[in-house]
Design a protein around this motif. Structure first.
Motif, PDB file in Angstrom:
ATOM      1  N   GLY A 139       0.854  -1.086  -0.122  1.00 16.85           N
ATOM      2  CA  GLY A 139      -0.114  -0.093  -0.017  1.00 16.85           C
ATOM      3  C   GLY A 139       0.935   1.301   0.152  1.00 16.85           C
ATOM      4  N   SER A 140       1.934   1.223   0.782  1.00 15.47           N
ATOM      5  CA  SER A 140       2.744   2.559   0.830  1.00 15.47           C
ATOM      6  C   SER A 140       3.577   2.633  -0.726  1.00 15.47           C
ATOM      7  CB  SER A 140       3.916   2.006   1.832  1.00 15.47           C
ATOM      8  OG  SER A 140       3.085   2.138   3.102  1.00 15.47           O
ATOM      9  N   LEU A 141       3.926   1.539  -1.076  1.00 11.99           N
ATOM     10  CA  LEU A 141       4.691   1.550  -2.241  1.00 11.99           C
ATOM     11  C   LEU A 141       3.666   2.056  -3.390  1.00 11.99           C
ATOM     12  CD1 LEU A 141       7.189   1.277  -4.087  1.00 11.99           C
ATOM     13  CD2 LEU A 141       6.427  -0.978  -4.652  1.00 11.99           C
ATOM     14  N   GLY A 142       2.233   1.608  -3.416  1.00 14.40           N
ATOM     15  CA  GLY A 142       1.303   2.429  -4.315  1.00 14.40           C
ATOM     16  C   GLY A 142       1.157   3.749  -4.129  1.00 14.40           C
ATOM     17  N   ALA A 143       1.328   4.460  -2.976  1.00 14.75           N
ATOM     18  CA  ALA A 143       1.455   5.721  -2.648  1.00 14.75           C
ATOM     19  C   ALA A 143       2.595   6.396  -3.244  1.00 14.75           C
ATOM     20  CB  ALA A 143       1.043   6.038  -1.044  1.00 14.75           C
ATOM     21  N   ALA A 144       3.649   5.789  -3.151  1.00  9.82           N
ATOM     22  CA  ALA A 144       5.067   6.497  -3.535  1.00  9.82           C
ATOM     23  C   ALA A 144       4.749   6.692  -4.880  1.00  9.82           C
ATOM     24  CB  ALA A 144       6.053   5.504  -3.172  1.00  9.82           C
TER      25      ALA A 144
END
Ligand SMILES: [Zn+2]
Length: 478
Positions: A139-144
């Motif tokens: 999820g965090s990588l998706g945001a980045a």
């Protein structure tokens, strides 16, 4: 007549969509599009990490999946940072502000589970994602990536960093990354955690310290010549007895747990070796430290009574989270823009079945946006190495529903939800909320200054010191 109604309906629908879109500024609308564009890839990565379910410092496949996807999307990846083979930093852009985001991916031993609402191991005795870290990292990588795409379009300027942070559950990998100064050039950090509610999280966590106690005695025949023996397990028992008496005399905010790792091998030998893993927590590091000192003194007492030698080794210790309410307020506004998560009937039934199986009221999900809470002086709950990051850079925290209300955490039930659409929905929602919050930070330097000013004020005179032994992290040998 029928046709007129139909056209009227279409017209109303367009009006509704137009108004809904009007509410969302262009850059934020673009964020939602980016996350949706990557949706199937993100779900596949998350499911693969869920299936591998790799534990502390063994997350080779999981971290590689994330690092490779970051690289494929144009990030510069530095792999194996801070002496940890599975830790990495993925960077895109240049100049300020520098905004970072955390991604965990480690699993927990012994809670393997299929993606179904009744308890059944995927692989008996194996590990499982009982804390939802497959969703966390992805999820965090998706945001980045959504932020990077906005930079590519020339809409925002600065640097985005994704930190792949291993072994949150066991050794607290972030401490070594903090010790190596990896957040020194970062202005604001964003983090989230899978949860059973949606909230801009403005509560702290518990500080803790882990240490190992070993006792060394003399082996002897337990019946033929026990007078020749000095029992290491006697010392261990005396020590744990002391701990359990001590519990009455500590503040209610203190928690003490131990795990007996070695208490001797067989019944007819006086054990010459015993080992215990000890953990102390308190809502504040300053409250935890005197308890830690006392527990170390008590080791000597037990060793004297059993006439054995002892050794105490620090494993690692973490700080409580330093809350940033100014950051929390930005996150809160974006949650309100996004609105609640909507579940299908199938998902609601899955959630209710889990509640039934774990003895909870079958009420389904808590998917509404919680109002921003007051920050409690002494919060309950667990500990996280995000705490150490938060004493080195202002940190904004988010919790998103990925499991039904009251689900026992670190359990098969969380593993089950993290491997299907309930977990995926929460993960993609987190990507959007965090990226939208980052958009505000990139667009508004005054906001970043306000968040930094609060951080400096809350940190006060505290000088951060990583609570770990000198030298490299405890990477298992292969
Ligand atoms: Zn966790």
């Amino acid at each position: 007549m029928k046709n007129t109604s139909f056209y009227l309906l279409i017209c109303l629908l367009f009006c509704f969509i137009a108004t809904a879109q009007k509410k969302l500024p262009k850059n934020k609308a673009q964020i939602l599009k980016s996350v949706e564009d990557h949706k199937s890839d993100l779900i596949n990565i998350s499911d693969e990490i869920w299936t591998h379910a790799e534990t502390a410092f063994e997350e080779y496949q999981s971290s590689k999946l994330l690092a490779d996807y970051a690289e494929k999307n144009g990030f510069k990846v530095e792999y194996g940072v801070a002496g940890m083979p599975t830790a990495f930093v993925a960077t895109y852009g240049s100049g300020s502000p520098v905004i970072s985001i955390l991604g965990e991916f480690d699993a927990l031993p012994g809670i393997s589970q299929k993606a179904q609402p009744t308890k059944e191991a995927l692989e008996e005795g194996s590990s499982g994602h009982g804390c939802g870290h497959n969703l966390f990292g992805t999820g965090s990588l998706g945001a980045a990536i959504a932020i990077k795409e906005l930079m590519e379009l020339g809409k925002i300027k600065g640097t985005i960093k994704f930190f792949g942070t291993p072994s949150e559950e066991k050794y607290f990998g972030k401490i070594w990354m903090v010790r190596d100064g990896l957040w020194d050039d970062v202005d604001v950090n964003i983090s989230w955690h899978p949860s059973s509610s949606i909230e801009a999280d403005v509560q702290s966590s518990l500080a803790l310290v882990d240490f190992k106690v070993e006792f060394f005695g003399q082996a002897a025949h337990a019946s033929a010549d026990p007078w020749n023996g000095r029992s290491a397990s006697d010392a261990l028992e005396l020590y744990t007895t002391g701990i359990n008496y001590y519990r009455e005399h500590v503040k209610p905010t203190v928690r003490m747990h131990y795990h007996i790792q070695d208490g001797g091998q067989v019944v007819n030998v006086v054990p010459d070796y015993a080992r215990l893993w000890m953990r102390v927590r308190d809502t504040k590091r300053s409250g935890m430290l005197p308890v830690y000192e006392r527990l170390m003194e008590m080791v000597e007492g037990a060793a004297i009574m059993a006439n054995v030698d002892y050794k105490i080794s620090l494993i690692s210790g973490i700080y409580e989270v330093l809350v940033n309410r100014s950051g929390g307020e930005v996150m809160q506004k974006n949650l309100e823009l996004l609105g609640p998560i909507v579940y299908t009937n199938e998902e609601i039934n899955f959630g209710k079945k889990i509640q039934e199986e774990t003895g909870k009221p079958p009420v389904g999900f808590d998917s509404k946006i919680k109002a921003l809470e007051d920050t409690r002086e002494n919060p309950g709950g667990g500990s996280t190495d995000v705490g150490d990051v938060s004493w080195n850079v202002p940190n904004i925290n988010l919790g998103v529903t990925t499991a039904p209300k009251d689900t026992p955490w670190h359990s098969w039930a969380v593993v089950a939800c993290g491997g299907m659409s309930i977990g995926h929905k929460g993960m993609l929602y987190a990507s959007k909320a965090m990226a939208m919050t980052m958009v505000d930070l990139f667009e508004n330097p005054k906001l970043v200054e306000k968040i930094k000013a609060e951080y400096i004020e809350r940190k006060g005179n505290e000088v951060y010191k990583a609570f770990i032994p000198e030298g490299p992290p405890p990477i298992p040998n292969h």
